[in-house]
Scaffold this motif. Structure first.
Motif, PDB file in Angstrom:
ATOM      1  N   PRO A 121       0.823  -1.213   0.000  1.00 10.01           N
ATOM      2  CA  PRO A 121       0.000   0.000   0.000  1.00 10.01           C
ATOM      3  C   PRO A 121       0.857   1.262   0.000  1.00 10.01           C
ATOM      4  O   PRO A 121       1.969   1.278   0.525  1.00 10.01           O
ATOM      5  CB  PRO A 121      -0.818  -0.105   1.287  1.00 10.01           C
ATOM      6  N   GLY A 178       1.227   4.905   1.286  1.00  7.92           N
ATOM      7  CA  GLY A 178       0.715   5.857   2.272  1.00  7.92           C
ATOM      8  C   GLY A 178       1.531   7.131   2.303  1.00  7.92           C
ATOM      9  O   GLY A 178       2.541   7.258   1.603  1.00  7.92           O
ATOM     10  N   ILE A 218      -3.101   6.102   4.769  1.00  3.23           N
ATOM     11  CA  ILE A 218      -3.206   5.392   3.481  1.00  3.23           C
ATOM     12  C   ILE A 218      -4.618   5.611   2.942  1.00  3.23           C
ATOM     13  O   ILE A 218      -5.581   5.067   3.492  1.00  3.23           O
ATOM     14  CB  ILE A 218      -2.943   3.881   3.641  1.00  3.23           C
ATOM     15  N   GLY A 235      -4.604   4.260  -2.069  1.00  2.00           N
ATOM     16  CA  GLY A 235      -3.279   3.711  -1.774  1.00  2.00           C
ATOM     17  C   GLY A 235      -3.316   2.195  -1.621  1.00  2.00           C
ATOM     18  O   GLY A 235      -2.296   1.515  -1.721  1.00  2.00           O
TER      19      GLY A 235
END
Ligand code: AMP
Ligand code: MG
Length: 701
Positions: free
Chosen positions: A625, A627, A694, A698
């Motif tokens: 992800p 962030g 996030i 994301g």
């Protein structure tokens, strides 16, 4: 179906000692493809490898089967060599001759350099064989190819002139040491010829009508496709034999038979050259190897696995589970590219102008310039088939290729045009307002890599370099199942103790946003038999099953109980909040992600664990992800020992979190625009402190 029951592919080695105990590259790898299964084995010595081949051949003959065995070294030499050595041009007479010369012991010790030297002595001058350790190089066998002369042999076989990357068979040492592999390999294969007699033939020297057929292969023919399918931790040589065997095994029998009869009957031939598209299509048809049943097993004694450790484990254990197909570029939006795409053409293909104006040769100094304008005009799309005389200018329009004699363009707004004359003020730099050929993309460059989920811009790039069709992964079908006696369908009447199924639409939505194909598997009650039936049905229809509810270790946790009973499940206790244990298992070869029932935990676990795992299984590689560190708009204390995710959103440059951390609060999920991720350690966040936010995007949703 292929006319062969087994296809074997061997990556040979000219090593002078046994290869390392631990399977490694540059050793012998053998892939055996039979009955839809591929088995790969690693061999430390040539003697061991030949033993395995004999066992395979014997078993096939006993069962009345046919075997094709491919080897990645030259079966022959440039025309003229066989007769220079044996007096006749029959390459198999040369095989027999080489077999009498080569001594290759069980521990790989061998006399190949001596044999090459002896062969060189049969020729005038120096050569043709070359390449050996400096210590043993001499006038007969030089260390460098450039010191050879007058031996009269051709450098490359015809087939090697078609494949630039193929090394010539005279070269015995370094990069590939193809020459050494051929000397040692041919001697060993001659042994097989003697052992199997009329049941074995060698293509293309002999008709491939016998139970055992040997042929020369070159795994690099499918380099991009193989790279795209190589397992996460798989050694390249293993992937090469595995996938080449799968590709050959999927070529229709008649076509394979035609291919085996092609090529030069003195020099030999590489099976499949000029049929690369057939091999590619065959590889796409070949089944993707399933995940192992124990792929989710956890080492015993682990209680609370840190999030990063759990992610690293998943990343390592999972691989693509979908095959590939060829589609036109304009149909490929959001699809996952299965193989690197090489630009067939440069972009721009020719030098051209970036503006409307006038083109001429060279830069111009400061001051006023005046020049004649020729009658022709260059517009986009026209072939530049004329020359502009030195000192003259030509009218040229944006995107038009520069005609001969033009390398600089002046903007139309900056000139005065009177009749057929042009005047303007310098200075203007040579090359101004033009674009060089290939300045964006060079022909032959890799433009988009395997694993990429194609964006609209990628489609533009692929189109611009002239790519019409590409190989993409089949979509990953993800089944979503809700479990629990308390659940009823939204919109229906609910009894006092019942709740509406909120997870299924949420999870199907997440899967859709992640780019996969969601398959609604409905809802089942907490009933073992019903669940079993639904799993069986799902396993036939989807690539992955995602369930919510019933995944812990309690009496009513039927998902984990059933997976456990089937023998392939691990309860991953991960140090994460919100979240309960994740039940990860296999049902008939299909991975099952058992998510917690609480909607907040189900969504967080999907984003944190399932999203990257699904990407990996879809062939798109692991997706971490994305962030951002932003100032906190809240205060919070947390204890050490687990990762925490808070429902959050950005307002006025700060990230705010939902008022309640209750994991049943679906309203907070809907309120949020992303998650704040707090690290495993103890922490006291004060307003203004940087924290990791996030956004949903994301996570790829
Ligand atoms: P479980 O993981 O089965 O123990 O469920 C934990 C909690 O999540 C219970 O309160 C369930 O009622 C709730 N739950 C389970 N599945 C769903 C669902 N599909 N939609 C909404 N809530 C659910
Ligand atoms: Mg339940």
């Amino acid at each position: 179906m292929s006319g062969f029951d087994r296809v074997i592919v061997v990556d040979w080695s000219a090593s002078k000692a046994p290869s390392p105990k631990v399977p490694s590259a540059d050793a012998i790898w053998i892939a055996v493809q039979a009955g839809g299964q591929t088995t790969c084995t690693y061999h430390r010595t040539r003697a061991d490898a030949i033993g395995t081949l004999c066992a395979e051949f014997d078993a096939a003959i006993l069962a009345g089967q046919r075997v094709l065995a491919g080897f990645d070294f030259p079966f022959g030499y440039p025309a003229g060599f066989a007769s220079a050595v044996t007096g006749i041009s029959d390459p198999l007479a040369l095989w027999a001759d080489l077999a009498t010369r080569i001594k290759d012991a069980d521990d790989n010790a061998n006399n190949r350099f001596e044999v090459a030297g002896d062969l060189n002595r049969l020729f005038p001058g120096v050569g043709p064989f070359w390449g050996c350790p400096a210590a043993i190089a001499d006038d007969v066998l030089p260390a460098k190819g450039s010191t050879r002369h007058g031996h009269g042999m051709i450098e490359r076989r015809k087939i090697e002139t078609l494949i630039a990357s193929a090394q010539p068979c005279w070269k015995l040492y370094t990069t590939g040491s193809v020459g050494s592999q051929a000397l040692l390999g041919i001697a060993r294969l001659q042994g097989l010829r003697e052992r199997y007699g009329a049941t074995l033939s060698v293509a293309p020297f002999q008709a491939p009508d016998t139970p055992i057929v040997l042929a020369e292969v070159y795994p690099s023919l499918l380099a991009a496709e193989i790279a795209a399918r190589q397992g996460v931790d798989e050694i390249k040589d293993r992937a090469q034999v595995r996938l080449t065997a799968q590709a050959l095994a999927s070529v229709p029998g008649k076509q394979l038979d035609v291919m085996l009869r092609e090529g030069d009957t003195e020099e030999g031939w590489i099976l499949g050259v000029d049929h690369e598209d057939t091999l590619r299509v065959s590889l796409e048809r070949a089944p993707v190897p399933p995940l192992k049943n124990d792929c989710f097993a956890l080492p015993p004694g682990v209680h609370w696995t840190p999030v990063d450790k759990a992610l690293a484990e998943l990343r390592q254990r999972l691989g693509p589970v979908v095959g590939s197909e060829t589609v036109p570029v304009n149909m490929a939006l959001n699809r996952v590219l299965a193989a690197d795409v090489i630009a067939p053409r440069a972009h721009p293909p020719l030098p051209n102008t970036a503006v409307d104006g006038y083109g001429f040769a060279g830069g111009k100094a400061e001051g006023v310039h005046d020049m004649p304008v020729i009658a022709a005009q260059m517009a986009a799309g026209r072939t530049p088939d004329f020359e502009v005389p030195s000192g003259s200018a030509v009218r040229i329009l944006t995107g038009a290729a520069l005609p001969g004699g033009v390398d600089t363009v002046i903007l139309q707004e900056d000139v005065q045009r009177t009749g057929d004359r042009l005047s303007f003020h310098g200075p203007i730099k040579a090359g101004a307002n033009t674009r060089a050929a290939g300045e964006d993309v060079e022909a032959g460059a890799c433009v988009v890599s395997a694993g990429r989920r194609l964006t609209p811009a990628d489609l533009a790039l692929l189109s611009a370099v002239g790519v019409g069709t590409i190989s993409v992964r089949a979509p990953l079908r993800v089944g979503v199942l809700s479990t629990g006696d308390e659940l009823v369908a939204p919109g229906s009447d609910a009894g006092p103790g019942q709740i509406y199924d909120a997870n299924r639409p949420m999870l199907l939505g997440l899967i859709d946003r992640l780019g996969h194909v969601g398959v609604d598997l409905g809802h089942v009650n907490d009933d073992r038999a019903a669940l079993l039936g639904r799993f069986d049905d799902a396993a036939a229809r989807v690539d992955v099953i995602v369930t919510s509810g019933g995944a812990s270790a309690g009496d009513e946790d039927h998902v984990s109980a059933l997976l456990n009973a089937s023998g392939h499940m691990a309860l991953w206790r991960i140090a994460i909040k919100p979240g309960r244990p994740l039940a990860l298992g296999m049902w008939q070869g299909v991975p099952v992600f058992g998510l917690p029932g609480n909607p907040v935990a189900a969504m967080v676990c999907t984003l944190v664990f399932a999203a990257p795992a699904l990407a990996q299984m879809a062939g798109a590689g692991w997706s971490a992800p994305q962030g951002f560190d932003v100032p906190a708009g809240f205060e919070k204390r947390k204890k050490a020992g687990r990762r925490e995710f808070l429902r959050a959103r950005m307002r006025n440059g700060r990230v705010e979190v939902f008022q309640s951390e209750g994991s049943g609060r679906i309203s907070g999920l809907s309120w949020a625009e992303g998650l704040v991720e707090l690290p495993d350690e103890a922490l006291h966040v004060r307003p203004g402190d940087p924290v990791r936010f996030i956004p949903w995007s994301g996570f790829g949703v």
